[in-house]
Each structure stands twice: as structure tokens, then as C-alpha cells.
Scaffold this active site. Sequence first.
Site, PDB file in Angstrom:
ATOM      1  N   MET A   1      23.423  -8.802 -14.341  1.00 48.74           N
ATOM      2  CA  MET A   1      23.607  -7.348 -14.434  1.00 48.74           C
ATOM      3  C   MET A   1      22.234  -6.679 -14.386  1.00 48.74           C
ATOM      4  O   MET A   1      21.338  -7.017 -15.164  1.00 48.74           O
ATOM      5  CB  MET A   1      24.329  -6.957 -15.725  1.00 48.74           C
ATOM      6  CG  MET A   1      25.811  -7.291 -15.787  1.00 48.74           C
ATOM      7  SD  MET A   1      26.823  -6.707 -14.399  1.00 48.74           S
ATOM      8  CE  MET A   1      26.614  -4.927 -14.507  1.00 48.74           C
TER       9      MET A   1
ATOM     10  N   GLY B   1      27.612   0.330  -5.374  1.00 46.96           N
ATOM     11  CA  GLY B   1      28.716   1.267  -5.505  1.00 46.96           C
ATOM     12  C   GLY B   1      28.325   2.655  -5.050  1.00 46.96           C
ATOM     13  O   GLY B   1      28.658   3.085  -3.944  1.00 46.96           O
ATOM     14  N   SER B   2      27.585   3.360  -5.894  1.00 48.22           N
ATOM     15  CA  SER B   2      27.271   4.758  -5.580  1.00 48.22           C
ATOM     16  C   SER B   2      26.469   4.883  -4.288  1.00 48.22           C
ATOM     17  O   SER B   2      26.695   5.807  -3.507  1.00 48.22           O
ATOM     18  CB  SER B   2      26.545   5.418  -6.752  1.00 48.22           C
ATOM     19  OG  SER B   2      25.482   4.629  -7.180  1.00 48.22           O
TER      20      SER B   2
ATOM     21  N   HIS C   1      33.853  -5.801  -4.056  1.00 44.52           N
ATOM     22  CA  HIS C   1      33.602  -5.984  -5.491  1.00 44.52           C
ATOM     23  C   HIS C   1      34.518  -5.063  -6.288  1.00 44.52           C
ATOM     24  O   HIS C   1      34.534  -3.852  -6.079  1.00 44.52           O
ATOM     25  CB  HIS C   1      32.135  -5.663  -5.784  1.00 44.52           C
ATOM     26  CG  HIS C   1      31.712  -5.933  -7.194  1.00 44.52           C
ATOM     27  ND1 HIS C   1      31.359  -7.182  -7.644  1.00 44.52           N
ATOM     28  CD2 HIS C   1      31.587  -5.102  -8.262  1.00 44.52           C
ATOM     29  CE1 HIS C   1      31.022  -7.118  -8.919  1.00 44.52           C
ATOM     30  NE2 HIS C   1      31.157  -5.859  -9.330  1.00 44.52           N
TER      31      HIS C   1
ATOM     32  N   SER D   1      31.107  -1.946  -4.209  1.00 45.81           N
ATOM     33  CA  SER D   1      31.996  -1.799  -5.366  1.00 45.81           C
ATOM     34  C   SER D   1      32.899  -0.601  -5.143  1.00 45.81           C
ATOM     35  O   SER D   1      32.429   0.509  -4.883  1.00 45.81           O
ATOM     36  CB  SER D   1      31.168  -1.582  -6.636  1.00 45.81           C
ATOM     37  OG  SER D   1      32.005  -1.073  -7.652  1.00 45.81           O
TER      38      SER D   1
ATOM     39  N   MET E   1      37.689  -3.086 -16.221  1.00 44.53           N
ATOM     40  CA  MET E   1      37.122  -2.715 -17.530  1.00 44.53           C
ATOM     41  C   MET E   1      38.240  -2.465 -18.529  1.00 44.53           C
ATOM     42  O   MET E   1      39.252  -1.847 -18.187  1.00 44.53           O
ATOM     43  CB  MET E   1      36.295  -1.442 -17.397  1.00 44.53           C
ATOM     44  CG  MET E   1      35.243  -1.491 -16.308  1.00 44.53           C
ATOM     45  SD  MET E   1      34.222  -0.023 -16.365  1.00 44.53           S
ATOM     46  CE  MET E   1      33.342  -0.190 -14.812  1.00 44.53           C
TER      47      MET E   1
ATOM     48  N   MET F   1      35.068  -7.126 -16.810  1.00 44.99           N
ATOM     49  CA  MET F   1      34.322  -6.631 -17.980  1.00 44.99           C
ATOM     50  C   MET F   1      35.331  -6.424 -19.099  1.00 44.99           C
ATOM     51  O   MET F   1      35.669  -5.302 -19.467  1.00 44.99           O
ATOM     52  CB  MET F   1      33.594  -5.330 -17.626  1.00 44.99           C
ATOM     53  CG  MET F   1      32.373  -5.581 -16.744  1.00 44.99           C
ATOM     54  SD  MET F   1      31.759  -4.081 -15.966  1.00 44.99           S
ATOM     55  CE  MET F   1      32.800  -4.057 -14.519  1.00 44.99           C
TER      56      MET F   1
ATOM     57  N   GLY G   1      29.563  -0.975 -17.238  1.00 42.35           N
ATOM     58  CA  GLY G   1      30.518   0.050 -17.676  1.00 42.35           C
ATOM     59  C   GLY G   1      30.619   1.246 -16.748  1.00 42.35           C
ATOM     60  O   GLY G   1      31.677   1.843 -16.646  1.00 42.35           O
ATOM     61  N   PHE G   2      29.535   1.578 -16.062  1.00 41.74           N
ATOM     62  CA  PHE G   2      29.552   2.800 -15.249  1.00 41.74           C
ATOM     63  C   PHE G   2      28.744   2.594 -13.974  1.00 41.74           C
ATOM     64  O   PHE G   2      27.730   1.889 -13.977  1.00 41.74           O
ATOM     65  CB  PHE G   2      28.953   3.974 -16.038  1.00 41.74           C
ATOM     66  CG  PHE G   2      29.727   4.280 -17.287  1.00 41.74           C
ATOM     67  CD1 PHE G   2      30.837   5.130 -17.251  1.00 41.74           C
ATOM     68  CD2 PHE G   2      29.386   3.689 -18.494  1.00 41.74           C
ATOM     69  CE1 PHE G   2      31.579   5.386 -18.396  1.00 41.74           C
ATOM     70  CE2 PHE G   2      30.124   3.936 -19.650  1.00 41.74           C
ATOM     71  CZ  PHE G   2      31.222   4.793 -19.601  1.00 41.74           C
ATOM     72  N   GLY G   3      29.204   3.247 -12.914  1.00 40.06           N
ATOM     73  CA  GLY G   3      28.409   3.286 -11.693  1.00 40.06           C
ATOM     74  C   GLY G   3      27.326   4.341 -11.810  1.00 40.06           C
ATOM     75  O   GLY G   3      27.316   5.141 -12.750  1.00 40.06           O
ATOM     76  N   GLY G   4      26.400   4.319 -10.869  1.00 45.93           N
ATOM     77  CA  GLY G   4      25.407   5.379 -10.774  1.00 45.93           C
ATOM     78  C   GLY G   4      24.278   5.328 -11.794  1.00 45.93           C
ATOM     79  O   GLY G   4      23.586   6.317 -12.009  1.00 45.93           O
TER      80      GLY G   4
ATOM     81  N   ASP H   1      35.702  -3.859 -10.030  1.00 45.70           N
ATOM     82  CA  ASP H   1      35.280  -3.809 -11.434  1.00 45.70           C
ATOM     83  C   ASP H   1      36.474  -3.567 -12.344  1.00 45.70           C
ATOM     84  O   ASP H   1      37.127  -2.531 -12.249  1.00 45.70           O
ATOM     85  CB  ASP H   1      34.256  -2.685 -11.620  1.00 45.70           C
ATOM     86  CG  ASP H   1      32.932  -3.025 -10.969  1.00 45.70           C
ATOM     87  OD1 ASP H   1      32.344  -4.059 -11.345  1.00 45.70           O
ATOM     88  OD2 ASP H   1      32.502  -2.280 -10.068  1.00 45.70           O
TER      89      ASP H   1
ATOM     90  N   HIS I   1      35.132  -8.606 -10.910  1.00 48.55           N
ATOM     91  CA  HIS I   1      34.190  -8.602 -12.032  1.00 48.55           C
ATOM     92  C   HIS I   1      34.936  -8.156 -13.283  1.00 48.55           C
ATOM     93  O   HIS I   1      35.252  -6.982 -13.444  1.00 48.55           O
ATOM     94  CB  HIS I   1      33.051  -7.635 -11.672  1.00 48.55           C
ATOM     95  CG  HIS I   1      32.012  -7.482 -12.732  1.00 48.55           C
ATOM     96  ND1 HIS I   1      31.035  -6.495 -12.672  1.00 48.55           N
ATOM     97  CD2 HIS I   1      31.782  -8.169 -13.877  1.00 48.55           C
ATOM     98  CE1 HIS I   1      30.258  -6.594 -13.724  1.00 48.55           C
ATOM     99  NE2 HIS I   1      30.691  -7.584 -14.488  1.00 48.55           N
TER     100      HIS I   1
ATOM    101  N   ASP J   1      24.091  -6.605  -9.716  1.00 49.75           N
ATOM    102  CA  ASP J   1      25.086  -5.524  -9.812  1.00 49.75           C
ATOM    103  C   ASP J   1      24.542  -4.409 -10.695  1.00 49.75           C
ATOM    104  O   ASP J   1      24.298  -4.619 -11.884  1.00 49.75           O
ATOM    105  CB  ASP J   1      26.381  -6.103 -10.405  1.00 49.75           C
ATOM    106  CG  ASP J   1      27.520  -5.100 -10.495  1.00 49.75           C
ATOM    107  OD1 ASP J   1      27.381  -3.974  -9.971  1.00 49.75           O
ATOM    108  OD2 ASP J   1      28.550  -5.458 -11.091  1.00 49.75           O
ATOM    109  N   GLY J   2      24.360  -3.240 -10.080  1.00 48.59           N
ATOM    110  CA  GLY J   2      23.951  -2.062 -10.834  1.00 48.59           C
ATOM    111  C   GLY J   2      22.644  -1.481 -10.332  1.00 48.59           C
ATOM    112  O   GLY J   2      21.618  -2.156 -10.314  1.00 48.59           O
TER     113      GLY J   2
HETATM  114  C1  DX5 Z   1      28.962  -1.369 -13.439  1.00 46.08           C
HETATM  115  C2  DX5 Z   1      29.736  -2.097 -12.383  1.00 46.08           C
HETATM  116  C3  DX5 Z   1      29.176  -1.959 -11.026  1.00 46.08           C
HETATM  117  C4  DX5 Z   1      29.105  -0.560 -10.490  1.00 46.08           C
HETATM  118  C5  DX5 Z   1      27.835  -0.486  -9.719  1.00 46.08           C
HETATM  119  O1  DX5 Z   1      29.381  -1.783 -14.686  1.00 46.08           O
HETATM  120  O2  DX5 Z   1      29.804  -3.488 -12.676  1.00 46.08           O
HETATM  121  O3  DX5 Z   1      29.782  -2.837 -10.095  1.00 46.08           O
HETATM  122  O4  DX5 Z   1      30.166  -0.201  -9.647  1.00 46.08           O
HETATM  123  O5  DX5 Z   1      27.617   0.826  -9.375  1.00 46.08           O
HETATM  124  P1  DX5 Z   1      26.201   1.330  -8.813  1.00 46.08           P
HETATM  125  O6  DX5 Z   1      25.937   0.576  -7.549  1.00 46.08           O
HETATM  126  O7  DX5 Z   1      26.455   2.783  -8.609  1.00 46.08           O
HETATM  127  O8  DX5 Z   1      25.171   1.061  -9.873  1.00 46.08           O
HETATM  128 ZN    ZN Z   2      30.528  -4.899 -11.120  1.00 54.01          ZN
END
Ligand code: DX5
Ligand code: ZN
Length: 217
Positions: A135, A196-197, A31, A6, A35, A66, A140-143, A33, A64, A174-175
Site C-alpha cells: 500500500m 484509480g483517480s 482492480h 481501480s 471495503m 479491505m 480506504g479512499f481514492g485520491g 476494492d 483487494h 496501490d494508492g
Molecule cells: C485505496 C484503494 C485504491 C484506490 C486507489 O484504499 O485500495 O485501490 O482506488 O486510488 P488512487 O489511485 O486514486 O490513489
Molecule cells: Zn486497492
Amino acid sequence: MKIAPSILSADFINLQRDVAALEAGGADLLHIDVMDGHFVPNLAYGPQVVAALRPVTTLPLDVHLMVAQPENFIEMFAKAGADTLSIHYESTPHIYHALQMIRQLGVNASVVINPGTPVAALSEVLPLVQQVLVMTVNPGFGGQQFLPASIQKIEQLVQLRQATPTLDFDIEVDGGINAQTIQQVAAAGANVFVAGSFVFEANSPKQQIQTLRDLIE
Ligand code: DX5
Ligand code: ZN
């Protein structure tokens, strides 16, 4: 088994450089994202970013959405070059129609469920999709930290697919996917892994992607 980094955790000012590193590092998909600040409490990218990425990578673009009422944006993102469009079951009262729209545009249709949505909610739309995205965090957020209750949902999807020969979809997660969690979701039956992270937390995305791949192949 596909690894889908991501770009939410990429360096936005050097996005082309980071995407090139992911491609050279063995990513299978990119990927992206999107939002809208309504469906999720964060903002990220519009179709311009997808359109800008399209000519600089050969990786399929796994977009993706959102966003609330994704039907308003499907055509825009299809034209921008999305290969797969993931839309949330919770984001529209017309999920069936929205998935039909994606298919009619020649794009892979993917339906997403939030942690609070059961697999059973998807029974009527599974015949329309090429992918189901489970999910494994609140979107909404990475990490964020992986939610283990999602494992059962992956198993349920595998069972449904086995029991119904006409169903044919990938299972994406994802997540919170990292070296500690990827084996559990792979064992449950997921085959597309967004990260992602984890991919960006060290200096070498290539090494991080390889670490994930070694754990599941
Ligand atoms: C969260 C996103 C993810 C996000 C995943 O809402 O849909 O794609 O980038 O990040 P990590 O891998 O850090 O959880
Ligand atoms: Zn995503």
C-alpha cells in the site's frame, strides 16, 4: 508491467461502460476494492459486483479485500469470479491459513501490507503468495497522496525474492500512483500498478493508461 485501473473512481451507474472503456484502453487487470467499514473507514462493493462484472469483461479481476477476517469472505469472492484475492496481513491473526484457503480455491493469493507494516512481517507467508501488494497510501479512499516511504519496502521485497530462488511473486503498488509517482515505484521493482483517480480524472481512460505505460516501458 501491468496497469490495473481501480474502479473505485469509476461512474458506478455506468460501470459496464467504464469497464469496457478500460478494457478497450489497454488495461491489463481490473482492480476491485472491497471495503467493510471496519478494517477501513469506508464501504465499497460486495461479491455481487464481482459476479456481475465477470461475464462482461475478459480482464482478470484483481480483488483487494479491505475487510476484517477475510477468511469469512474468501470463498464468496472466489465463486464470484476473482482471479486474484489480496488480503491484508493486518486483517486476521490467521494470515497463513487465509492464504492457504485462497490457493486451495485455485485463486492467485496476494498479501497486502499497510504503510505501518514492515516487509519483515511477511517472511513466513512469502512462499505462499503469487503477489505482494504494498500500500502506497493508507487504505480506504481514492485520491490520496503517495507515501514515498513505500519505495524502500519494494526494494526490500526485490532483494528477498532475489536471495530466495523458491520465491516467485509480483509486486503491486496501490494508492497515489500517477504520472509523477509511477517511475519511482517501477524503478524500485514494482510491476503491477493500481491507479484509480489518475485513470478517471481526464476524459479518456485510454490516454491516461497510455501515459502511465509510456513512463515505465
Ligand atoms: C485505496 C484503494 C485504491 C484506490 C486507489 O484504499 O485500495 O485501490 O482506488 O486510488 P488512487 O489511485 O486514486 O490513489
Ligand atoms: Zn486497492
